[in-house]
Design a protein around this motif. Sequence first.
Motif, PDB file in Angstrom:
ATOM      1  N   TRP A 167       0.872  -1.273  -0.036  1.00  0.00           N
ATOM      2  CA  TRP A 167       0.130  -0.030   0.087  1.00  0.00           C
ATOM      3  C   TRP A 167       0.963   1.527   0.026  1.00  0.00           C
ATOM      4  O   TRP A 167       0.510   2.255  -0.703  1.00  0.00           O
ATOM      5  CB  TRP A 167      -1.015   0.106   1.129  1.00  0.00           C
ATOM      6  CG  TRP A 167      -1.941   1.268   1.371  1.00  0.00           C
ATOM      7  CD1 TRP A 167      -3.047   1.348   0.618  1.00  0.00           C
ATOM      8  CD2 TRP A 167      -1.562   2.413   1.682  1.00  0.00           C
ATOM      9  NE1 TRP A 167      -3.724   2.465   0.983  1.00  0.00           N
ATOM     10  CE2 TRP A 167      -2.812   3.210   1.505  1.00  0.00           C
ATOM     11  CE3 TRP A 167      -0.622   3.130   2.623  1.00  0.00           C
ATOM     12  CZ2 TRP A 167      -2.832   4.518   2.427  1.00  0.00           C
ATOM     13  CZ3 TRP A 167      -0.474   4.282   3.098  1.00  0.00           C
ATOM     14  CH2 TRP A 167      -1.666   5.087   2.767  1.00  0.00           C
ATOM     15  N   LEU A 168       1.870   1.173   0.772  1.00  0.00           N
ATOM     16  CA  LEU A 168       2.818   2.556   0.749  1.00  0.00           C
ATOM     17  C   LEU A 168       3.419   2.556  -0.335  1.00  0.00           C
ATOM     18  O   LEU A 168       3.469   3.738  -0.962  1.00  0.00           O
ATOM     19  CB  LEU A 168       3.941   2.048   1.908  1.00  0.00           C
ATOM     20  CG  LEU A 168       3.406   2.205   3.293  1.00  0.00           C
ATOM     21  CD1 LEU A 168       4.671   2.009   4.276  1.00  0.00           C
ATOM     22  CD2 LEU A 168       3.010   3.736   3.771  1.00  0.00           C
ATOM     23  N   ALA A 169       3.826   1.424  -1.119  1.00  0.00           N
ATOM     24  CA  ALA A 169       4.519   1.549  -2.508  1.00  0.00           C
ATOM     25  C   ALA A 169       3.570   2.237  -3.450  1.00  0.00           C
ATOM     26  O   ALA A 169       4.059   2.944  -4.434  1.00  0.00           O
ATOM     27  CB  ALA A 169       5.222   0.251  -2.745  1.00  0.00           C
ATOM     28  N   ASN A 170       2.325   1.689  -3.737  1.00  0.00           N
ATOM     29  CA  ASN A 170       1.473   1.762  -4.687  1.00  0.00           C
ATOM     30  C   ASN A 170       1.004   3.387  -4.565  1.00  0.00           C
ATOM     31  O   ASN A 170       0.636   3.965  -5.420  1.00  0.00           O
ATOM     32  CB  ASN A 170       0.440   0.669  -4.568  1.00  0.00           C
ATOM     33  CG  ASN A 170       0.936  -0.423  -5.167  1.00  0.00           C
ATOM     34  OD1 ASN A 170       1.788  -0.728  -5.840  1.00  0.00           O
ATOM     35  ND2 ASN A 170       0.015  -1.666  -4.824  1.00  0.00           N
ATOM     36  N   TYR A 175       4.858   9.607  -5.092  1.00  0.00           N
ATOM     37  CA  TYR A 175       5.163  11.067  -4.742  1.00  0.00           C
ATOM     38  C   TYR A 175       6.522  11.145  -3.795  1.00  0.00           C
ATOM     39  O   TYR A 175       7.081  12.173  -3.718  1.00  0.00           O
ATOM     40  CB  TYR A 175       4.059  11.565  -3.807  1.00  0.00           C
ATOM     41  CG  TYR A 175       2.716  11.773  -4.771  1.00  0.00           C
ATOM     42  CD1 TYR A 175       2.253  12.360  -5.436  1.00  0.00           C
ATOM     43  CD2 TYR A 175       2.032  10.494  -4.235  1.00  0.00           C
ATOM     44  CE1 TYR A 175       1.299  12.406  -6.119  1.00  0.00           C
ATOM     45  CE2 TYR A 175       0.651  10.364  -4.795  1.00  0.00           C
ATOM     46  CZ  TYR A 175       0.353  11.389  -5.873  1.00  0.00           C
ATOM     47  OH  TYR A 175      -0.970  10.948  -6.480  1.00  0.00           O
ATOM     48  N   ILE A 176       6.683  10.028  -3.220  1.00  0.00           N
ATOM     49  CA  ILE A 176       8.130   9.829  -2.289  1.00  0.00           C
ATOM     50  C   ILE A 176       9.054   8.915  -3.163  1.00  0.00           C
ATOM     51  O   ILE A 176       8.638   7.598  -2.961  1.00  0.00           O
ATOM     52  CB  ILE A 176       7.675   9.498  -0.787  1.00  0.00           C
ATOM     53  CG1 ILE A 176       6.524  10.399  -0.217  1.00  0.00           C
ATOM     54  CG2 ILE A 176       9.021   9.289  -0.042  1.00  0.00           C
ATOM     55  CD1 ILE A 176       6.147  10.022   0.991  1.00  0.00           C
ATOM     56  N   PRO A 177      10.054   9.522  -3.703  1.00  0.00           N
ATOM     57  CA  PRO A 177      10.954   8.362  -4.598  1.00  0.00           C
ATOM     58  C   PRO A 177      11.541   7.204  -3.622  1.00  0.00           C
ATOM     59  O   PRO A 177      11.540   6.158  -4.262  1.00  0.00           O
ATOM     60  CB  PRO A 177      11.764   9.153  -4.920  1.00  0.00           C
ATOM     61  CG  PRO A 177      11.652  10.751  -4.861  1.00  0.00           C
ATOM     62  CD  PRO A 177      10.560  10.721  -3.803  1.00  0.00           C
ATOM     63  N   PHE A 178      11.861   7.444  -2.444  1.00  0.00           N
ATOM     64  CA  PHE A 178      12.503   6.379  -1.745  1.00  0.00           C
ATOM     65  C   PHE A 178      11.294   5.403  -1.462  1.00  0.00           C
ATOM     66  O   PHE A 178      11.850   3.908  -1.092  1.00  0.00           O
ATOM     67  CB  PHE A 178      13.139   6.784  -0.574  1.00  0.00           C
ATOM     68  CG  PHE A 178      12.607   7.377   0.556  1.00  0.00           C
ATOM     69  CD1 PHE A 178      11.940   6.683   1.522  1.00  0.00           C
ATOM     70  CD2 PHE A 178      12.312   8.754   0.576  1.00  0.00           C
ATOM     71  CE1 PHE A 178      11.280   7.303   2.567  1.00  0.00           C
ATOM     72  CE2 PHE A 178      11.789   9.545   1.540  1.00  0.00           C
ATOM     73  CZ  PHE A 178      11.051   8.594   2.410  1.00  0.00           C
ATOM     74  N   ILE A 283      13.720   1.969   0.093  1.00  0.00           N
ATOM     75  CA  ILE A 283      13.696   1.182   1.324  1.00  0.00           C
ATOM     76  C   ILE A 283      12.472  -0.027   1.528  1.00  0.00           C
ATOM     77  O   ILE A 283      12.994  -0.989   2.260  1.00  0.00           O
ATOM     78  CB  ILE A 283      13.372   1.836   2.610  1.00  0.00           C
ATOM     79  CG1 ILE A 283      11.991   2.700   2.642  1.00  0.00           C
ATOM     80  CG2 ILE A 283      14.375   3.125   2.721  1.00  0.00           C
ATOM     81  CD1 ILE A 283      11.823   3.415   3.992  1.00  0.00           C
ATOM     82  N   LEU A 284      11.591   0.187   0.577  1.00  0.00           N
ATOM     83  CA  LEU A 284      10.729  -0.814   0.593  1.00  0.00           C
ATOM     84  C   LEU A 284      10.890  -2.161  -0.358  1.00  0.00           C
ATOM     85  O   LEU A 284      10.162  -3.122  -0.271  1.00  0.00           O
ATOM     86  CB  LEU A 284       9.260  -0.541   0.149  1.00  0.00           C
ATOM     87  CG  LEU A 284       8.884   0.602   0.951  1.00  0.00           C
ATOM     88  CD1 LEU A 284       7.434   1.105   0.227  1.00  0.00           C
ATOM     89  CD2 LEU A 284       8.545   0.344   2.629  1.00  0.00           C
TER      90      LEU A 284
END
Length: 343
Positions: A167-170, A175-178, A283-284
Amino acid sequence: MTAAAEPAATPAGAPGRPDRAPDTDVPRAITAPATPADRVFRGVLRVAGFSVFAIMGLIAFFLILRGTDAFRAVGWSFLTEQKWQTAAHNFGIAAVLPNGLLIAVIALVIAVPVALSTAIFISEYAPPRLRGALVSLIDLMAAIPSIVYGLWGLFFLQPRIVGFVRWLANHLGEYIPFLKVRTGDIGTSYTSSTFIAGVVVSLMIIPIITSLSREVFSQAPQGEREGAYALGSTRWGMVRTVVLPFGKGGVIGAVMLGFGRAMGETIAVALIISPSFKTITHILENGANSISALIALRFGESDKLSLSALMAAGLVLFALTLVVNVAAGFVINRSRSGASTAD
């Protein structure tokens, strides 16, 4: 009649003079003769104190001695090389050191808010019976072996946190590259990552930061607490204006000590990560590494030069951890809370 004789003038500073300046009152130092038992006790304490320096020096000497072959083979490129090919004399820690720092930073981001909130609740809000139970629980968490945390993270946490990581990655990766995952939307892309390792390590440093912070908060001056209440402050207002400023230095020291603990964590990180010799910028994604995990995973299969390289990597980690702990002690000693406990 003759006038009554005037009393002789008392010289300034004489003991009987009522207007004697108060700054001339110097208290007499009272010293007690040291008994043989006192001298033995002091000697034992001195030996114990200096033994700490001796042990640290011996550890540093051992690492320097065993890591000399690696430094001779590659020189200063040991700090800049990202590959680990000892047979070709092409190895360094430029990839694993930043990754270890990243795991520690992620652990701190998660652990610090939780630990400080818990410490404030135990110190200022919890009922006495609940306070004792929580203190015992925090101490118990600190006593759990790191391998237990690692196994828990590998078999329980990782399968259940993949959905949150996806969910964080998708949703935030654009918007947040890392936070972006570049290896495709498959299950293995989100496992064994720097983020999951940081989550597991955060659980290991929460007890350290909580215990130290609670101890500092409990030493806030009672007079200042009562003064804040007398001025109409609420309990949170008293905590914000008295307890937190008083314990600021101690909290910073606790966080830095937790950071040093996170940097040196070995088994839990080695169980979680998928070793990767490249600088991690996302980091993910699957793949991570650290110096401590590198030593644990490569120690059993190392030849003479590889073992020297691992010792050299351990020396760098030892120096970094030592610097962090010294800085933590310096911050604590300069704070109000540290000054009050140093006497």
